[in-house]
Write an enzyme that holds these catalytic residues in place. Structure first.
Site, short mmCIF file in Angstrom:
data_model
loop_
_atom_site.label_atom_id
_atom_site.label_comp_id
_atom_site.label_asym_id
_atom_site.label_seq_id
_atom_site.Cartn_x
_atom_site.Cartn_y
_atom_site.Cartn_z
N LYS A 161 106.83 -1.72 -69.42
CA LYS A 161 106.63 -0.45 -68.46
C LYS A 161 107.71 0.56 -68.54
O LYS A 161 109.01 0.30 -68.97
CB LYS A 161 106.41 -1.13 -67.16
CG LYS A 161 105.08 -1.84 -67.11
CD LYS A 161 103.88 -1.39 -67.23
CE LYS A 161 102.88 -2.11 -67.60
NZ LYS A 161 102.12 -3.04 -66.76
C1 LIG Z 1 101.47 -4.40 -66.51
C2 LIG Z 1 100.18 -4.44 -65.69
C3 LIG Z 1 100.34 -5.46 -64.65
C4 LIG Z 1 100.98 -6.47 -64.44
O1 LIG Z 1 102.30 -6.28 -64.07
P1 LIG Z 1 103.35 -7.55 -64.27
O2 LIG Z 1 104.47 -7.22 -64.09
O3 LIG Z 1 103.19 -7.80 -66.03
O4 LIG Z 1 102.64 -8.81 -63.63
C5 LIG Z 1 99.02 -5.10 -63.69
N1 LIG Z 1 98.10 -4.17 -63.87
C6 LIG Z 1 98.58 -3.11 -64.97
C7 LIG Z 1 97.38 -2.04 -64.94
C8 LIG Z 1 99.31 -3.39 -65.81
O5 LIG Z 1 99.56 -2.37 -66.90
#
Ligand SMILES: *Cc1c(COP(=O)(O)O)cnc(C)c1O
Length: 385
Positions: A199
């Protein structure tokens, strides 16, 4: 501007001779190692003053309301549903165009995901497909800002208000995005961010939950740490913290060494976002008139966080192969998650989602991508597939 954002490590290669240009890159600020080392040397590794400082900076720099730093975006989604009071037998209306985490948490609290269709032009939940799915069991609408591009929040909030529903934003892609001038993270009842490794702001793993209501925000802070209100549970003379547990809490807090990484990565975040915006402008200008390729259609009243650059393409497998042969990665990012048995299996009636599944494609967009690489990718696409 960009010199505020030192882009560490070597730039990825330009052409096919070496490794292909990647879809994603993990950004680690050059000062991060020192800042994390200082935490390790202090031996205070748990949740402390750096977590508080990280939360303060998320508010100050990005306009997030009451952000509680957590150990993942999935924890943020789960805790949002818990604090919203979504439980067994309830229904949550949501788009299938997301990662499975969004619907998994609904199942975890004993509720049922009810899938509504998306807009083919954006990948976001279509407000026109929500209302006829509302039943007496509907408790919440969950929206996902696909690729960082904000959903139609005004229309969705109007529906929620009419039917007394909670709005939960899965803003895992949308840190830094704005909607009608307001930062994502300041608008709905609950907004959930992810700081997972790919991210655009990472703490390794981590997340944040913003509850707009101050009372609910206090509940988020209490329940992220076992349900104990630390501020109001003094340690007694015999050494025991005095509290009475009244509801279920979780071990969902972030820790100080992750927060140190997050704080380092916040340095230059706006400049890196501006860099992504410039790359996207370059892509859109270069790919606007290519036969067999249809760009997504953004509205002028909102600014994406540009986590992904996606569009629709004909002959997708040929497209992927043609780009791969020239050293460029192109990838589908998540088929509609409704197809999973756990969520009830593929819904053929979600016509836009099925069409999106068939034609969506995403090309590289990350902090290390250079204008020369973007030009090369545009050129490769113009050569055809
Ligand atoms: C990355 C992601 C998540 C989960 O986040 P984590 O930090 O990996 O638990 C949830 N929703 C979307 C759309 C994502 O891309």
């Amino acid at each position: 501007m960009l010199d505020q954002a030192p882009l560490s490590s070597v730039a990825p290669p330009l052409a096919a001779a070496s490794a292909p240009i990647a879809m994603f890159a993990t950004y680690v600020h050059p000062e991060a190692a020192d800042r994390v080392r200082a935490v390790l040397e202090s031996t205070f590794l748990s949740e402390g003053k750096l977590v508080r400082e990280f939360e303060t900076q998320l508010s100050a720099q990005l306009g997030l309301r009451h952000p509680a730093a957590l150990n993942s975006g999935t924890s943020a989604l789960h805790l949002a549903l818990e604090v919203a009071g979504v439980g067994p037998g309830d229904e949550v209306i949501m788009a299938p165009q997301t990662f499975i985490a969004s619907a998994l948490v609904v199942v975890q609290v004993g509720a049922r995901p009810v899938f509504a269709d998306i807009q083919y032009e954006t990948g976001n939940l279509n407000p026109a497909d929500i209302e006829h799915r509302i039943t007496p069991r509907t408790k919440a609408i969950m929206v996902v800002h696909w690729g960082g591009y904000p959903c139609d929040l005004a229309e969705i909030q109007a529906i929620a208000t009419r039917h007394n529903l909670v709005v939960v934003e899965d803003a895992a892609h949308a840190l830094g995005a704005t909607y009608q001038g307001q930062p994502i993270g300041s608008i709905s009842d609950f907004t959930c961010f992810s700081f997972q490794a790919i991210k655009h702001l990472t703490t390794g793993d981590g997340g944040a939950l913003c509850a707009r209501d101050p009372h609910q925000a206090r509940e988020v802070f209490r329940r992220r740490w076992f349900g104990i209100d630390r501020a109001h549970s003094p340690v007694s003379e015999i050494g025991e913290r005095e509290y009475d547990l009244t509801d279920v809490g979780y071990k969902y807090h972030l820790n100080d060494y992750a927060a140190a990484l997050g704080l380092a990565n916040l340095e230059g975040f706006q400049a890196r976002l501006a860099h992504r915006r410039a790359m996207v402008q370059q892509y859109r200008a270069g790919l606007g008139r290519v036969a067999g390729l249809q760009l997504f259609q953004p509205q002028p009243d909102r600014e994406s966080a540009h986590w992904l650059f996606g569009f629709h393409v004909e002959n997708r497998l040929a497209f992927i192969r043609a780009l791969r042969a020239k050293g460029v990665t192109a990838s589908v990012v998540h088929d509609g998650i409704d197809h999973n048995t756990l969520f009830g299996g593929k819904r053929p009636e979600l016509v836009n989602q099925r069409q999106f599944d068939a034609t969506q494609i995403h090309i590289p967009l990350h902090d290390h991508l250079s204008a020369e690489q973007a030009e090369y990718i545009i050129d490769v696409i113009h050569q055809g597939w």
